[in-house]
Enzyme design. Structure first.
Site, short mmCIF file in Angstrom:
data_model
loop_
_atom_site.label_atom_id
_atom_site.label_comp_id
_atom_site.label_asym_id
_atom_site.label_seq_id
_atom_site.Cartn_x
_atom_site.Cartn_y
_atom_site.Cartn_z
N GLY A 209 0.83 -1.21 0.00
CA GLY A 209 0.00 0.00 0.00
C GLY A 209 0.86 1.25 0.00
CG ASP B 260 9.42 4.49 11.45
OD1 ASP B 260 9.06 3.35 11.10
OD2 ASP B 260 9.51 4.80 12.65
N GLY C 247 -5.10 1.34 10.80
CA GLY C 247 -4.39 1.58 12.05
C GLY C 247 -5.24 2.31 13.09
CG HIS D 188 1.05 11.46 9.55
ND1 HIS D 188 -0.28 11.25 9.26
CD2 HIS D 188 1.58 10.23 9.76
CE1 HIS D 188 -0.54 9.96 9.32
NE2 HIS D 188 0.57 9.32 9.62
P1 IMP Z 1 5.44 1.89 9.98
O1 IMP Z 1 5.64 3.34 9.59
O2 IMP Z 1 5.20 1.04 8.78
O3 IMP Z 1 6.49 1.40 10.91
O4 IMP Z 1 4.09 1.75 10.78
C1 IMP Z 1 3.52 2.79 11.43
C2 IMP Z 1 2.27 2.38 12.19
O5 IMP Z 1 1.75 3.61 12.68
C3 IMP Z 1 1.18 1.78 11.35
O6 IMP Z 1 1.14 0.39 11.45
C4 IMP Z 1 -0.08 2.36 11.98
O7 IMP Z 1 -0.41 1.62 13.09
C5 IMP Z 1 0.36 3.69 12.53
N1 IMP Z 1 0.04 4.74 11.57
C6 IMP Z 1 0.91 5.43 10.79
N2 IMP Z 1 0.26 6.31 10.00
C7 IMP Z 1 -1.06 6.14 10.30
C8 IMP Z 1 -2.25 6.74 9.79
O8 IMP Z 1 -2.26 7.60 8.90
N3 IMP Z 1 -3.41 6.31 10.35
C9 IMP Z 1 -3.47 5.37 11.31
N4 IMP Z 1 -2.40 4.76 11.80
C10 IMP Z 1 -1.20 5.15 11.30
#
Ligand code: IMP
Length: 203
Positions: free
Chosen positions: A17, A74, A158, A185
């Site tokens: 994604g 991240d 998430g 963000h």
């Molecule tokens: P990573 O950046 O792939 O390590 O994962 C970041 C984690 O933060 C994701 O699995 C989500 O749980 C959470 N996260 C990051 N961005 C979002 C967002 O836009 N909405 C909801 N959860 C988010």
């Protein structure tokens, strides 16, 4: 740092994604995005203690292993009353089954245990772009808001169903994903990256 038109850029994420989203953003800039998965690059352990440190270590590892510039991100949810938790552990709080109902319930439980009255939070995204064995540049984006329980809405992913961005009454789980993606963000960090002049002008 400047990537000329036609440059290959490794997208250092194994999340399809995310790779799709990043490819769409880079398309108009004459950049050739290639996923780390398609190059069989190993996923480094996220040992950093900040979003920035983790984005940088992922970009650095992919650039050095592939000998191409690499981009990594991240992100996560920062809850003020929990001293920044789940933060860099946002994905890990959902456990091996990646069940975010568990992660959202844990946030609610920890806030209740603290009798917290401050439900303010922010989503943070760090983006890093590294040249093989060379320069690295990073950009951050944040969206501020407050948490609400129980979770509301089925859009997004998430922690979206418990996050209400400032100026809105709906959660990210209820807001049209297109609208969320324009204000997120991740969008803010990307805009900063695109405005930095690293890529050639839009076609
Ligand atoms: P990573 O950046 O792939 O390590 O994962 C970041 C984690 O933060 C994701 O699995 C989500 O749980 C959470 N996260 C990051 N961005 C979002 C967002 O836009 N909405 C909801 N959860 C988010």
């Amino acid at each position: 740092m400047r990537l000329p038109r036609g440059s290959v850029l490794v997208v250092a994420s194994h999340n399809p994604g995310k790779v799709r989203e990043i490819k769409a953003l880079l398309g108009p800039h004459g950049i050739e995005p290639v996923s780390a998965a398609s190059l069989n690059l190993p996923e480094p352990e996220e040992t950093g203690l900040t979003f920035l440190a983790n984005a940088e270590l992922k970009a650095r590892a992919a650039a050095d292993a592939s000998h191409h510039p690499a981009l990594a991100d991240d992100s996560g949810l920062w809850v003020n009353a929990l001293n920044g938790d789940p933060g860099i552990y946002s994905a890990r709080w959902a456990g091996p089954t990646k069940d975010f109902r568990i992660a959202m319930a844990r946030i609610e439980k920890e806030l209740r245990e603290k009798s917290a009255t401050d439900f303010s939070a922010k989503f943070v995204c760090a983006l890093s772009i590294a040249l093989p064995h060379g320069e690295i540049k990073s950009f951050e984006g944040e969206v501020h808001g407050k948490l609400t329980f129980p979770p509301r809405g089925v859009q997004g992913f998430g922690y979206d169903p418990i996050f209400i961005p400032d100026g809105w009454d709906q959660t990210f789980g209820e807001i049209d994903p297109q609208v969320k993606n324009d204000m997120s963000h991740r969008a803010i960090a990307f805009t900063r990256l695109l405005h930095s002049g690293i890529f050639a002008e839009s076609l």
